[in-house]
Motif scaffolding. Structure first.
Motif, PDB file in Angstrom:
ATOM      1  N   ALA A  32       0.831  -1.216   0.000  1.00 21.99           N
ATOM      2  CA  ALA A  32       0.000   0.000   0.000  1.00 21.99           C
ATOM      3  C   ALA A  32       0.859   1.257   0.000  1.00 21.99           C
ATOM      4  N   GLY A  33       2.046   1.190  -0.624  1.00 16.79           N
ATOM      5  CA  GLY A  33       2.855   2.382  -0.797  1.00 16.79           C
ATOM      6  C   GLY A  33       3.843   2.663   0.317  1.00 16.79           C
ATOM      7  N   PHE A  34       3.907   1.799   1.326  1.00 17.57           N
ATOM      8  CA  PHE A  34       4.894   2.037   2.371  1.00 17.57           C
ATOM      9  C   PHE A  34       5.475   0.707   2.848  1.00 17.57           C
ATOM     10  N   ASP A  35       6.556   0.794   3.602  1.00 11.89           N
ATOM     11  CA  ASP A  35       7.280  -0.375   4.075  1.00 11.89           C
ATOM     12  C   ASP A  35       6.586  -0.902   5.330  1.00 11.89           C
ATOM     13  N   VAL A  36       5.784  -1.960   5.147  1.00 11.69           N
ATOM     14  CA  VAL A  36       5.005  -2.449   6.280  1.00 11.69           C
ATOM     15  C   VAL A  36       5.910  -3.071   7.333  1.00 11.69           C
ATOM     16  N   ALA A  37       7.016  -3.712   6.896  1.00 15.90           N
ATOM     17  CA  ALA A  37       7.915  -4.308   7.877  1.00 15.90           C
ATOM     18  C   ALA A  37       8.510  -3.250   8.793  1.00 15.90           C
ATOM     19  N   ALA A  38       8.714  -2.048   8.261  1.00 13.00           N
ATOM     20  CA  ALA A  38       9.303  -0.978   9.067  1.00 13.00           C
ATOM     21  C   ALA A  38       8.382  -0.542  10.197  1.00 13.00           C
ATOM     22  N   GLY A  41       9.638  -2.280  13.142  1.00  8.38           N
ATOM     23  CA  GLY A  41      11.074  -2.262  13.385  1.00  8.38           C
ATOM     24  C   GLY A  41      11.683  -3.588  13.011  1.00  8.38           C
ATOM     25  N   ASN A  42      12.552  -4.098  13.839  1.00  8.80           N
ATOM     26  CA  ASN A  42      13.163  -5.409  13.597  1.00  8.80           C
ATOM     27  C   ASN A  42      12.493  -6.495  14.408  1.00  8.80           C
ATOM     28  N   ARG A  43      11.321  -6.193  14.943  1.00  8.67           N
ATOM     29  CA  ARG A  43      10.693  -7.124  15.870  1.00  8.67           C
ATOM     30  C   ARG A  43       9.948  -8.253  15.171  1.00  8.67           C
ATOM     31  N   VAL A  44       9.449  -8.012  13.953  1.00  6.99           N
ATOM     32  CA  VAL A  44       8.570  -8.967  13.279  1.00  6.99           C
ATOM     33  C   VAL A  44       9.208  -9.468  11.992  1.00  6.99           C
ATOM     34  N   ALA A  45       9.080 -10.753  11.728  1.00 10.29           N
ATOM     35  CA  ALA A  45       9.485 -11.346  10.450  1.00 10.29           C
ATOM     36  C   ALA A  45       8.244 -11.893   9.766  1.00 10.29           C
TER      37      ALA A  45
END
Length: 395
Positions: A32-38, A41-45
């Motif tokens: 949807a146009g943005f970095d969902v993983a960000a 943070g680094n908490r979710v894979a």
């Protein structure tokens, strides 16, 4: 990727009744146009897996001519071990595979911090997984729900009902309704369809339109309906076919001169792994009782009065049912699994032509009332969202 600091795994289950999962990779980078993983943070894979035989599976469950059902089935059986070969590729088998992967990958890394997201037919897979899984699930999200009342035999009926709802929305919108000279858009569309057989009908003067014209428009409208932008063409096409001045004929001639592919992601992205699709559809998602012949005649008759139809009963479901082998049901078939008190979010869109809101409402009732989990199960219906609310919703 580097798993340092990862505390949660989110497993994404693809739909399409057997489509490879590479499309779901958008969740890891650009959604949807943005970095969902960000967002996490680094908490979710995010983890994706192909169902056995699909996507990057080696060897894939495929055949040279998947459009020929009987020929394709025989080809696969010759490669995979005889008449019962296709029974190795059930929804339950895919669920056991998933459970093994979670036990092998997620449990050592994050323990019980495992989340499940199912999309479309992936929600059907998710429910089967819930019935037999051994890992702990922290949350469950089902988006575009395939619940037990679902049948592919009703596919075009679902599409037509949502298409009519779109026209009704046009009629209730001040600007859109102003185009119809006071007439209800549904009534105007019925009048248009009734006039298509006349030699003087507008559509008969437009290159690119094919006979029968009602079938041409049904298929065109059903194709456009799944796209958030493309569906806006439907009232415009109807309006121009009714008004039919020289500018309308010119515009429609240009429109009909090239194939239109909807942009809406989950419903049409990628090429389905067709044999897996045939397998699941014929044995689990066309008819509840495999010993009873589905009412194809009734479905075909109903298609004739629709404004939106892909003509699937006559072109796909009936020959598939007749020519593709059925695998036997197991004890998990036809039963809504016990969800326990796992926090569960059910997502539906009011303009979803493939899995209508009634399917999500049915499952919500099963879980909240019948199973008594009204404190942990939530249903969110997204206005004007099409299939796959997390991608298509306007919010």
């Amino acid at each position: 990727r580097n798993t340092t600091g990862v505390t949660d795994h989110i497993w994404l289950l693809q739909g399409g009744s057997g489509r490879g999962s590479l499309w779901l990779d958008v969740f890891k980078t650009d959604w949807a146009g943005f970095d969902v993983a960000a967002l996490f943070g680094n908490r979710v894979a995010f983890l994706i897996t192909d169902r056995r035989g699909t996507g990057l599976s080696v060897p894939p469950l495929s055949c040279p001519h998947p459009e020929h059902f009987a020929e394709c089935a025989k080809y696969i059986q010759s490669l995979w071990g005889g008449d019962d070969a296709l029974a190795q590729f059930t929804v339950s088998a895919a669920s056991r595979d998933l459970d093994y992967l979670m036990q092998t990958i997620s449990v050592p890394q994050v323990g019980g911090r495992i989340h499940l997201y199912g999309l479309s037919a992936g929600t059907f897979w998710a429910q089967r997984f819930i019935a037999l899984h051994t890992v702990h699930l922290e949350t469950i999200t089902l988006d575009g729900i395939v619940s037990l009342p679902f049948s592919f035999l009703d596919w075009d009926q679902h599409i037509d009902s949502v298409g009519r709802y779109l026209l009704a929305l046009c009629g209730s919108d001040p600007w859109c309704s102003s185009l119809w000279n006071g007439q209800d858009p549904l009534v105007a569309t019925r009048t248009l369809f009734d006039s298509l057989s006349s030699p003087s009908s507008c559509i008969s003067h437009i290159p690119g339109a094919t006979v029968p014209y009602d079938g041409f428009l049904q298929y065109l409208f059903s194709t456009l309906l799944s796209g958030r932008r493309e569906r806006m063409l439907i009232p415009a096409i109807i309006f121009r076919l009714i008004r039919c001045n020289s500018a309308d004929i010119k515009a429609l001639t240009r429109l009909f001169s090239f194939p239109i592919q909807p942009s809406q992601g989950s419903a049409i992205a990628g090429i389905p792994d067709l044999p897996i699709q045939y397998n699941q559809m014929t044995s689990e998602l066309i008819q509840l009782d495999l010993a009873t012949l589905p009412d194809f005649a009734g479905a075909i008759k109903a298609e004739k009065s629709m404004f939106f139809s892909g003509h699937n009963a006559v072109n796909a479901w009936q020959p598939m049912w007749n020519d593709w082998p059925h695998y036997p049901h197991d004890k998990f078939w036809g039963v809504t699994p016990e969800f326990g008190h796992t926090p569960t979010l059910l997502l539906q869109g009011t303009l979803d032509p493939f899995t209508p809101t009634a399917l999500g409402s049915w499952l919500f009732h099963e879980l909240s009332v019948i199973q008594g989990h009204n404190d942990t199960v939530h249903l969110a219906v997204m206005p004007t969202s099409s299939h796959a609310t997390l991608q298509d919703s306007a919010v």
